[in-house]
Every structure is written in structure tokens, then in C-alpha cells.
Design an enzyme around this catalytic site. Structure first.
Site, PDB file in Angstrom:
ATOM      1  N   ASP A 250      -4.689 -15.659  -7.697  1.00 49.27           N
ATOM      2  CA  ASP A 250      -5.729 -16.456  -7.047  1.00 49.27           C
ATOM      3  C   ASP A 250      -7.084 -15.794  -7.181  1.00 49.27           C
ATOM      4  O   ASP A 250      -7.174 -14.600  -7.441  1.00 49.27           O
ATOM      5  CB  ASP A 250      -5.424 -16.564  -5.553  1.00 49.27           C
ATOM      6  CG  ASP A 250      -4.340 -17.587  -5.298  1.00 49.27           C
ATOM      7  OD1 ASP A 250      -3.973 -18.294  -6.241  1.00 49.27           O
ATOM      8  OD2 ASP A 250      -3.872 -17.661  -4.148  1.00 49.27           O
ATOM      9  N   LYS A 272      -9.476 -21.493  -7.853  1.00 47.68           N
ATOM     10  CA  LYS A 272     -10.492 -22.522  -8.111  1.00 47.68           C
ATOM     11  C   LYS A 272     -11.816 -21.936  -8.555  1.00 47.68           C
ATOM     12  O   LYS A 272     -12.605 -22.590  -9.186  1.00 47.68           O
ATOM     13  CB  LYS A 272     -10.704 -23.336  -6.847  1.00 47.68           C
ATOM     14  CG  LYS A 272      -9.518 -24.241  -6.587  1.00 47.68           C
ATOM     15  CD  LYS A 272      -9.714 -25.013  -5.309  1.00 47.68           C
ATOM     16  CE  LYS A 272      -8.411 -25.714  -4.962  1.00 47.68           C
ATOM     17  NZ  LYS A 272      -8.019 -25.485  -3.594  1.00 47.68           N
ATOM     18  N   GLY A 304      -3.826 -11.536   0.637  1.00 42.57           N
ATOM     19  CA  GLY A 304      -3.261 -11.315   1.976  1.00 42.57           C
ATOM     20  C   GLY A 304      -1.754 -11.421   1.954  1.00 42.57           C
ATOM     21  O   GLY A 304      -1.084 -10.799   1.123  1.00 42.57           O
ATOM     22  N   ASP A 305      -1.209 -12.228   2.848  1.00 39.76           N
ATOM     23  CA  ASP A 305       0.219 -12.511   2.832  1.00 39.76           C
ATOM     24  C   ASP A 305       0.400 -13.951   2.352  1.00 39.76           C
ATOM     25  O   ASP A 305      -0.335 -14.846   2.773  1.00 39.76           O
ATOM     26  CB  ASP A 305       0.800 -12.360   4.243  1.00 39.76           C
ATOM     27  CG  ASP A 305       2.284 -12.640   4.230  1.00 39.76           C
ATOM     28  OD1 ASP A 305       3.040 -11.728   3.872  1.00 39.76           O
ATOM     29  OD2 ASP A 305       2.680 -13.792   4.528  1.00 39.76           O
ATOM     30  N   ILE A 308       0.788 -16.808   4.922  1.00 40.52           N
ATOM     31  CA  ILE A 308      -0.247 -17.124   5.910  1.00 40.52           C
ATOM     32  C   ILE A 308      -1.319 -17.948   5.203  1.00 40.52           C
ATOM     33  O   ILE A 308      -2.032 -17.458   4.331  1.00 40.52           O
ATOM     34  CB  ILE A 308      -0.895 -15.845   6.494  1.00 40.52           C
ATOM     35  CG1 ILE A 308       0.146 -14.942   7.148  1.00 40.52           C
ATOM     36  CG2 ILE A 308      -2.010 -16.207   7.469  1.00 40.52           C
ATOM     37  CD1 ILE A 308       0.550 -15.307   8.554  1.00 40.52           C
ATOM     38  N   MET A 385     -10.721 -19.258   6.625  1.00 38.67           N
ATOM     39  CA  MET A 385     -11.403 -20.379   5.944  1.00 38.67           C
ATOM     40  C   MET A 385     -12.420 -21.073   6.855  1.00 38.67           C
ATOM     41  O   MET A 385     -12.372 -22.283   7.057  1.00 38.67           O
ATOM     42  CB  MET A 385     -10.350 -21.398   5.471  1.00 38.67           C
ATOM     43  CG  MET A 385      -9.465 -20.844   4.376  1.00 38.67           C
ATOM     44  SD  MET A 385      -8.220 -21.992   3.832  1.00 38.67           S
ATOM     45  CE  MET A 385      -6.826 -21.511   4.821  1.00 38.67           C
TER      46      MET A 385
HETATM   47  N1  SAH Z   1      -3.026 -15.627   2.611  1.00 39.41           N
HETATM   48  C1  SAH Z   1      -4.318 -15.103   2.947  1.00 39.41           C
HETATM   49  C2  SAH Z   1      -5.253 -16.164   3.474  1.00 39.41           C
HETATM   50  C3  SAH Z   1      -5.567 -17.227   2.478  1.00 39.41           C
HETATM   51  S1  SAH Z   1      -6.708 -18.374   3.101  1.00 39.41           S
HETATM   52  C4  SAH Z   1      -4.146 -13.945   3.950  1.00 39.41           C
HETATM   53  O1  SAH Z   1      -3.057 -13.717   4.425  1.00 39.41           O
HETATM   54  O2  SAH Z   1      -5.141 -13.285   4.236  1.00 39.41           O
HETATM   55  C5  SAH Z   1      -8.226 -17.706   2.534  1.00 39.41           C
HETATM   56  C6  SAH Z   1      -9.016 -17.162   3.703  1.00 39.41           C
HETATM   57  O3  SAH Z   1      -8.539 -15.871   4.038  1.00 39.41           O
HETATM   58  C7  SAH Z   1     -10.472 -16.941   3.413  1.00 39.41           C
HETATM   59  O4  SAH Z   1     -11.232 -18.138   3.539  1.00 39.41           O
HETATM   60  C8  SAH Z   1     -10.840 -15.944   4.488  1.00 39.41           C
HETATM   61  O5  SAH Z   1     -10.982 -16.578   5.736  1.00 39.41           O
HETATM   62  C9  SAH Z   1      -9.585 -15.093   4.567  1.00 39.41           C
HETATM   63  N2  SAH Z   1      -9.702 -13.880   3.768  1.00 39.41           N
HETATM   64  C10 SAH Z   1      -8.871 -13.470   2.815  1.00 39.41           C
HETATM   65  N3  SAH Z   1      -9.253 -12.274   2.318  1.00 39.41           N
HETATM   66  C11 SAH Z   1     -10.363 -11.928   2.997  1.00 39.41           C
HETATM   67  C12 SAH Z   1     -11.234 -10.809   2.947  1.00 39.41           C
HETATM   68  N4  SAH Z   1     -11.025  -9.803   2.104  1.00 39.41           N
HETATM   69  N5  SAH Z   1     -12.276 -10.772   3.799  1.00 39.41           N
HETATM   70  C13 SAH Z   1     -12.493 -11.784   4.668  1.00 39.41           C
HETATM   71  N6  SAH Z   1     -11.708 -12.876   4.739  1.00 39.41           N
HETATM   72  C14 SAH Z   1     -10.655 -12.947   3.929  1.00 39.41           C
END
Ligand code: SAH
Length: 458
Positions: A250, A272, A304-305, A308, A385
Site C-alpha cells: 500500500d 492509490k 499498521g495492522d 484494523i 482517516m
Molecule cells: N491498518 C492501518 C490503518 C489503515 S487506515 C493501521 O493499523 O494503522 C489509514 C489511516 O491510518 C490513515 O488515514 C491514518 O489515520 C492512520 N495512519 C496509518 N499510519 C499512520 C502514520 N504513520 N501516522 C499517522 N497516521 C497513520
């Protein structure tokens, strides 16, 4: 890619002419190394130390006890300038540097077109460590760590495998199948048997893998990459990335993490943000299935995960429906990574006994107050988001009883070097959010104030 300056390569110096300036101990140390490669060494020096004299006496090196003449450069492959006289080293370097010949001047990186790395030798495995000449002590420390990590007889694994390589090639002409074969063998007790000098057992294991014709089934592994800092990747995640054939990632994945992926793996950005707007979720699912069916180890790498606020679930359901094996490796979700990075615990006995992870994308229209799930009992709120929904979030949380002076923090690019952290109160949220660009995470609640006691990053 970053500029590397030096390309680590291993040169075969057997019978190649190497010119060494200097006849003292500095030169001796380099010559000793060069002799291990059977180089054809010519020493230019007025005098020779005892050890070099012995080399000369035993016809291991040729000694030219005269001043330097250009003709000595003929057919020279490498030059090492190794006297203890800096002025002389400088002069010689200027005389011979024509940008064609590889030169090393001991302890003077500016006068080098190649450098000697620190070496861990587990013949035939060779590990070279370098700091581009910046910190020889550091490279020595790294070398010592590697020395401890890799048993002295580790090279035997490569020797034995090498003996069987041709036979295995004969059995299978498919490169990816062969790689899988070796990975399966190395995952078994093969290595352990060799390290304990039980070569018969090791060979037995090899044969059993050959006879059972271990075929590779493709698979999909969903890996959570964590919030950005590559060191927050799990060990399992890292191991998976280093074995991947294909990685679909991603846009949130940081460059440092992409650099950890096996160098031969094919990388596909399906995010995207990289001009691939046209790629739909269905197309991603289809790609995963297609590659896995071709027998590849496919990694789906998500920020992230994966579970989530990601579409990992949909992808795995599609993969499972297609009859493909899959695994799930969790990652540190951005809320958790950022909480640690900025010293804001998400719960704290005195302030908050629960935390809600929310996606602001729930707000499909402005009439959202009734559809939102939290109540003011959930005292810490984390919004993912949220960039374009700040007004909606503000309206919603106020209607649920949060006060205008509730502490908040907005974090952009959390856990990365260029992380931006803005603390404030709910009433400032619109103003603050305009200062950051995506990805942004928003934390609301009394716990935010704890950063005053717990922030630890400079
Ligand atoms: N699966 C991801 C979240 C995906 S949704 C997780 O577990 O973190 C994408 C959103 O995650 C972004 O719009 C933002 O709100 C948050 N996000 C992910 N990485 C980030 C980062 N390094 N700093 C701040 N926000 C982050």
C-alpha cells in the site's frame, strides 16, 4: 535509490598483478590478506620489514627496491598505497591516479577508489562489512557481533549444498521450485546436523526431500508493516518479507520497510497514491490469487495492522474461496505505535478505562450524530482517516458530551523521522488539522495530557 559510493563486490585476484607501496607493517597486513587470494604482488619500497623479507625470500612477493616508474603500472589490477608517510602516499596517489586503476590508500578514504572491508570468513561464505571508511572501529564491532552469531563451521553448509547443487538442478529446471527446495531443506534440521558434523544425517535429509519431491504450493501472507518505523516490524514479518517472491504493498508503506524486502522479489504498489487509481479491490484480490496459483509466495503488505481499518479481510476471504493457503502476521497499528512514540498512553487508570478506534470514514454525510457508536464513557477516542472529516468529528464529539477544552493530539507520519505532533484542545482542532498532511491520526481524551510527563523523543 540512495547513492552508495562503493559497490561491494568480491574480486578474484588469483595471479593478478597488485602493486603495493610500502615495506613496513602497514603494507604487511594488506599483503598478508592479498596473498590469501594468490595475488601476484609487487612491492615498491626502499626497505622491507622482516616479515615481508621472508615473503620475498620464499618467492611469495616480488620486491622492487627502486623509485616508482610509470612502467610498473603495466597490467596492474589493483594498487595499495601503504606507507606511514602521508606526503609520500599523496604524491604517489597523484602520480598514478588515472581513474582507471583501483587504488586504496591505507587510512585515507579521500585517496581511495576502493576500500578494504572488515571480513568474516566462513569459507566459502564471506561477509564483508564497511562504513565507507567513516568508522573502522564500528565496523570492527559489527564484525565481532557477526563472528559470534555465525558458528565457525558454518561454511560447511554451503560446501555440502554446493556439492548437491548440480544434481538438484538436474531434478528440477524451474528456478523458483529449486529455491523452494533449498528453503525447505534449510528450514529442516539439515543445518543443525552439519553444524554438529553429522554429515551422513544431513545428506539423508537432502535425499528425503528429493525423493518426496517437495513441490511448492503458492500462498498469500498478509503482513502488517506497522506504522512506518521499520524497526517496529515484527520479526516474523521481516522473515516473511525476506522470503517473498511478490509483494503487493500500500502507499502507506515507508521506504525503509520496502528496502527490507528480498532484493529479487517483485514489488507492486497497489496503493492509490502512486498513480494507480484505477486498481480496484477486486483487481487486487485477483492479482493475489493469480500469483499464488502460479506457485509464488505472495505477500500482501499493509500499513499498521491489516485487520484494523484495512481491506485485508476481504482479500483473505477471496483468497480462501480460491482454495489458496494463507497466513496472517499482525502489525503494530498506528494508534499503538504513535501512542508509544509521543508518550500518550491510550488508557490510564485515573483518566480513561477504555479506548475506541474509529474511522472518520463512517461519516458518509453530515447527519452522522446518531450513527456514531461511541459514548462519553469511552474516554479515549482515536480517529483514523480523519483529515477531511475534522468538522464532522468536532460536531459529533461535542454532542456526545466532550468539552471544548478536552486535550487532543494530531500526529502526521507517526513514528517516522519526519513525524509531526500537534498538541492542543478540541476547540483548536480545525486550525491544527490544516497544518498537517495525510496520514494523520487524531487522539482525543484526558490521557493526551500525559505527554507532559512521558514524552521521550527529542
Ligand atoms: N491498518 C492501518 C490503518 C489503515 S487506515 C493501521 O493499523 O494503522 C489509514 C489511516 O491510518 C490513515 O488515514 C491514518 O489515520 C492512520 N495512519 C496509518 N499510519 C499512520 C502514520 N504513520 N501516522 C499517522 N497516521 C497513520
Amino acid at each position: 535509490m540512495d547513492y552508495m559510493k562503493y559497490l561491494p563486490i568480491f574480486i578474484n585476484l588469483k595471479f593478478k598483478k597488485v602493486l603495493v607501496f610500502g615495506g613496513g607493517m602497514i603494507a604487511y597486513r594488506k599483503i598478508k590478506l592479498l596473498l590469501q587470494c594468490h595475488a601476484n604482488i609487487h612491492i615498491i619500497s626502499k626497505k622491507l620489514c622482516k616479515k615481508l623479507f621472508l615473503y620475498m625470500y620464499n618467492k611469495k612477493v616480488i620486491w622492487i627496491s627502486m623509485n616508482y616508474f610509470k612502467k610498473y603500472l603495466k597490467n596492474v589490477c589493483l594498487v595499495v598505497i601503504a606507507t606511514n608517510n602521508n606526503n609520500y602516499n599523496n604524491r604517489i596517489y597523484k602520480l598514478i591516479n588515472n581513474n582507471k586503476i583501483l587504488i586504496n590508500t591505507v587510512d585515507n578514504e579521500k585517496l581511495c577508489s576502493f576500500i578494504f572491508p572488515s571480513i568474516v570468513n566462513r569459507d566459502p561464505i564471506l561477509i564483508a562489512v564497511s562504513s565507507k571508511g567513516k568508522s573502522p572501529v564500528l565496523t570492527r564491532i559489527i564484525r565481532e557481533k557477526i563472528e559470534i552469531l555465525i558458528p565457525y563451521n558454518f561454511g560447511n553448509i554451503a560446501l555440502l549444498s554446493g556439492k548437491f547443487r548440480k544434481i538438484i538442478k538436474f531434478y528440477s529446471s524451474n528456478l523458483s521450485e529449486r529455491r523452494f527446495f533449498w528453503e525447505s531443506v534449510f528450514d529442516s534440521s539439515f543445518i543443525n546436523e552439519i553444524l554438529h558434523n553429522n554429515f551422513k544425517n544431513a545428506i539423508q535429509i537432502l535425499y528425503s526431500y528429493m525423493i518426496n519431491n517437495v513441490k511448492r504450493d503458492g500462498e498469500v501472507v498478509l503482513v502488517g508493516a506497522g506504522p512506518g518505523d521499520s524497526e517496529l516490524l515484527t520479526i516474523k514479518g521481516l522473515q516473511t518479507l525476506q522470503r517473498a517472491d511478490i509483494v503487493l504493498y500500500d502507499y502507506l508503506i515507508s521506504r525503509n520497510i520496502l528496502q527490507l524486502i528480498r532484493k529479487d522479489a517483485k514489488l507492486l504498489c497497489v496503493g492509490k497514491r502512486f498513480g494507480l487509481n484505477s486498481i480496484t479491490q477486486n483487481e487486487i484480490n485477483e492479482l493475489l490469487i493469480k500469483f499464488a496459483k502460479q506457485g509464488y509466495r505472495v505477500v500482501r503488505l499493509k500499513g499498521g495492522d491489516s485487520f484494523i481499518f484495512g481491506r485485508g479481510v476481504e482479500e483473505l476471504i477471496a483468497v480462501k474461496k480460491a482454495g489458496i493457503k494463507f497466513k496472517i502476521i499482525p502489525g503494530i497499528t498506528s494508534a499503538v505505535g504513535i501512542s508509544a512514540s509521543i508518550g500518550v498512553p491510550l488508557t490510564y487508570r485515573k483518566y480513561s478505562s477504555s479506548v475506541l478506534f474509529l474511522t472518520a470514514n463512517l461519516y458518509k454525510n453530515s447527519n452522522i450524530n446518531n450513527s456514531i457508536i461511541y459514548s462519553k464513557n469511552a474516554e479515549t477516542l482515536v480517529f483514523y482517516m480523519c483529515k477531511t472529516k475534522i468538522q464532522d468529528i468536532l460536531k459529533s464529539v461535542l454532542s456526545k458530551g466532550f468539552f471544548l477544552n478536552t486535550p487532543i493530539v494530531l500526529v502526521g507520519f507517526g513514528t517516522l523521522l519526519y513525524q509531526k505532533v500537534l498538541f492542543g484542545q478540541l476547540k483548536e482542532i480545525v486550525f491544527l488539522s490544516k497544518k498537517l498532511s495525510n496520514p494523520i491520526l487524531l487522539i482525543i481524551g484526558k490521557v493526551v495530557n500525559l505527554h507532559k510527563k512521558l514524552s521521550w523523543l527529542n
